[in-house]
Design a protein around this motif. Structure first.
Motif, PDB file in Angstrom:
ATOM      1  N   LYS A 169     -43.571   3.456  23.489  1.00 45.98           N
ATOM      2  CA  LYS A 169     -43.575   4.180  22.217  1.00 45.98           C
ATOM      3  C   LYS A 169     -42.216   4.212  21.538  1.00 45.98           C
ATOM      4  O   LYS A 169     -42.140   4.358  20.299  1.00 45.98           O
ATOM      5  N   ASP A 170     -41.155   4.096  22.301  1.00 41.87           N
ATOM      6  CA  ASP A 170     -39.817   4.068  21.712  1.00 41.87           C
ATOM      7  C   ASP A 170     -39.261   2.652  21.624  1.00 41.87           C
ATOM      8  O   ASP A 170     -38.092   2.457  21.273  1.00 41.87           O
ATOM      9  N   GLY A 171     -40.106   1.679  21.950  1.00 41.04           N
ATOM     10  CA  GLY A 171     -39.691   0.278  21.927  1.00 41.04           C
ATOM     11  C   GLY A 171     -40.572  -0.537  21.007  1.00 41.04           C
ATOM     12  O   GLY A 171     -40.621  -0.304  19.795  1.00 41.04           O
ATOM     13  N   ILE A 172     -41.327  -1.478  21.579  1.00 42.11           N
ATOM     14  CA  ILE A 172     -42.094  -2.409  20.749  1.00 42.11           C
ATOM     15  C   ILE A 172     -43.226  -1.747  19.975  1.00 42.11           C
ATOM     16  O   ILE A 172     -43.705  -2.302  18.986  1.00 42.11           O
ATOM     17  N   LEU A 173     -43.654  -0.543  20.387  1.00 39.55           N
ATOM     18  CA  LEU A 173     -44.735   0.147  19.685  1.00 39.55           C
ATOM     19  C   LEU A 173     -44.234   1.283  18.794  1.00 39.55           C
ATOM     20  O   LEU A 173     -45.031   2.043  18.250  1.00 39.55           O
ATOM     21  N   SER A 174     -42.934   1.384  18.612  1.00 36.05           N
ATOM     22  CA  SER A 174     -42.350   2.537  17.915  1.00 36.05           C
ATOM     23  C   SER A 174     -42.748   2.627  16.447  1.00 36.05           C
ATOM     24  O   SER A 174     -42.679   3.706  15.853  1.00 36.05           O
ATOM     25  N   GLU A 175     -43.171   1.534  15.829  1.00 37.29           N
ATOM     26  CA  GLU A 175     -43.532   1.552  14.412  1.00 37.29           C
ATOM     27  C   GLU A 175     -45.046   1.537  14.192  1.00 37.29           C
ATOM     28  O   GLU A 175     -45.512   1.390  13.062  1.00 37.29           O
ATOM     29  N   LEU A 176     -45.803   1.696  15.284  1.00 39.87           N
ATOM     30  CA  LEU A 176     -47.255   1.675  15.185  1.00 39.87           C
ATOM     31  C   LEU A 176     -47.848   3.037  15.515  1.00 39.87           C
ATOM     32  O   LEU A 176     -47.206   3.889  16.120  1.00 39.87           O
ATOM     33  N   ASP A 177     -49.090   3.217  15.120  1.00 39.33           N
ATOM     34  CA  ASP A 177     -49.827   4.437  15.399  1.00 39.33           C
ATOM     35  C   ASP A 177     -50.717   4.224  16.621  1.00 39.33           C
ATOM     36  O   ASP A 177     -51.415   3.208  16.723  1.00 39.33           O
ATOM     37  N   TYR A 178     -50.702   5.175  17.529  1.00 42.36           N
ATOM     38  CA  TYR A 178     -51.479   5.060  18.766  1.00 42.36           C
ATOM     39  C   TYR A 178     -52.961   4.846  18.492  1.00 42.36           C
ATOM     40  O   TYR A 178     -53.605   3.982  19.096  1.00 42.36           O
ATOM     41  N   ILE A 181     -53.924   1.278  17.660  1.00 39.46           N
ATOM     42  CA  ILE A 181     -54.003   0.368  18.808  1.00 39.46           C
ATOM     43  C   ILE A 181     -55.352   0.534  19.505  1.00 39.46           C
ATOM     44  O   ILE A 181     -56.025  -0.452  19.837  1.00 39.46           O
ATOM     45  N   CYS A 182     -55.758   1.775  19.715  1.00 39.45           N
ATOM     46  CA  CYS A 182     -57.044   2.023  20.373  1.00 39.45           C
ATOM     47  C   CYS A 182     -58.195   1.488  19.544  1.00 39.45           C
ATOM     48  O   CYS A 182     -59.149   0.900  20.083  1.00 39.45           O
ATOM     49  N   GLU A 183     -58.135   1.687  18.233  1.00 39.66           N
ATOM     50  CA  GLU A 183     -59.205   1.211  17.361  1.00 39.66           C
ATOM     51  C   GLU A 183     -59.254  -0.315  17.344  1.00 39.66           C
ATOM     52  O   GLU A 183     -60.343  -0.918  17.341  1.00 39.66           O
ATOM     53  N   ALA A 184     -58.090  -0.958  17.350  1.00 35.50           N
ATOM     54  CA  ALA A 184     -58.053  -2.420  17.383  1.00 35.50           C
ATOM     55  C   ALA A 184     -58.656  -2.946  18.675  1.00 35.50           C
ATOM     56  O   ALA A 184     -59.379  -3.954  18.681  1.00 35.50           O
ATOM     57  N   ALA A 185     -58.376  -2.264  19.790  1.00 40.71           N
ATOM     58  CA  ALA A 185     -58.955  -2.657  21.075  1.00 40.71           C
ATOM     59  C   ALA A 185     -60.469  -2.497  21.054  1.00 40.71           C
ATOM     60  O   ALA A 185     -61.209  -3.367  21.540  1.00 40.71           O
ATOM     61  N   ARG A 186     -60.937  -1.410  20.469  1.00 39.97           N
ATOM     62  CA  ARG A 186     -62.380  -1.159  20.391  1.00 39.97           C
ATOM     63  C   ARG A 186     -63.073  -2.220  19.530  1.00 39.97           C
ATOM     64  O   ARG A 186     -64.138  -2.736  19.890  1.00 39.97           O
ATOM     65  N   ASP A 187     -62.461  -2.572  18.412  1.00 41.93           N
ATOM     66  CA  ASP A 187     -63.043  -3.590  17.534  1.00 41.93           C
ATOM     67  C   ASP A 187     -63.106  -4.950  18.223  1.00 41.93           C
ATOM     68  O   ASP A 187     -64.112  -5.669  18.118  1.00 41.93           O
TER      69      ASP A 187
END
Length: 252
Positions: A169-178, A181-187
């Motif tokens: 969350k403080d690195g490669i995912l710091s500019e994304l919303d949690y 990510i979950c919704e993209a995985a579900r899709d």
């Protein structure tokens, strides 16, 4: 043939792919374990190095090894407990070199601290790592993978990012919303499930672990889950039953 110590390492560091591989017939199982041992070598590089440059040297070693496989054959490949069986497997199953190179490049992205700018970039990363690996697994089992296989692997990779949110969350995912990510995985899982209905049963061990995605996502999106501090897992027996059910249905 992989040494027993290498197989034990795959079981330890990649237990869900290991469980799925064990569903396959003997030869297919050996090829999957070889593939996953190779992936484990790539995935561990960032943990072993203190500087990105040193990590890039390690990835270049594997690039050079792959070049030896495809340009000169098994006998010319440098000796290593994974590279030797890997070379034999890649040539025997006629694995496209493009996938192997793409997998190495995808894992090398782990050395780059630059955050993913959009969820689409995260999707591309998951496809290039987990998605390509799943394509290679299905190829090991004698089937040409289609887009649904790539999407199933993408779903697994995105779910992995969500599971590791506290770390990234403080690195490669710091500019994304949690939740994104979950919704993209579900899709991705939904798309894959529709397409995998035509996958031959013989190739299913290469994708079966993607059946674990819905249960992971259910826990990851539960109202009581704090992605910054909580970890999510479920027991080996539950996973085994999920995999068995997926195999019986022939879908994830």
């Amino acid at each position: 043939m992989l040494p027993d110590t290498v197989i034990a390492n795959v079981k330890s560091v990649d237990p869900d792919r290991y469980r799925s591989a064990m569903i396959a017939p003997k030869e297919g199982r050996a090829d999957l374990l070889t593939l996953y041992a190779f992936h484990a070598e790539l995935a561990k590089v960032p943990e072993l190095v203190s500087e990105p440059m040193i990590g890039q040297i390690r990835y270049q070693w594997w690039r050079d090894c792959v070049d030896e496989v495809y340009s000169a054959g098994v006998k010319a490949v440098r000796k290593h407990e994974v590279s030797t069986p890997l070379a034999e497997m890649l040539l025997r199953v006629d694995m496209p070199r493009f996938w192997v190179d793409r997998l190495i490049d995808g894992r090398a992205r782990d050395l780059d601290p630059e955050p993913f700018k959009t969820v689409d970039v995260a999707r591309d990363y998951a496809a290039q790592t987990s998605g390509v690996l799943m394509q290679m697994a299905v190829k090991c089992l004698g089937t040409e993978p289609d887009e649904a296989v790539l999407r199933a692997g993408e779903a697994w990779g995105l779910t992995g990012l969500a599971r590791a949110w506290g770390y990234y969350k403080d690195g490669i995912l710091s500019e994304l919303d949690y939740d994104q990510i979950c919704e993209a995985a579900r899709d991705a899982h939904k798309d894959a499930k529709a397409g995998l209905k035509t996958l031959p049963a013989s190739a299913f061990p290469g994708v079966a672990y993607a059946a674990l995605v819905p249960k992971f996502l259910a826990k990851l999106t539960h109202s009581g889950h704090d992605p910054a501090t909580d970890t999510v897992n479920y027991g080996p027996l539950s996973k085994r039953l999920t995999l068995m059910g997926a195999v019986m249905r022939g879908n994830i």
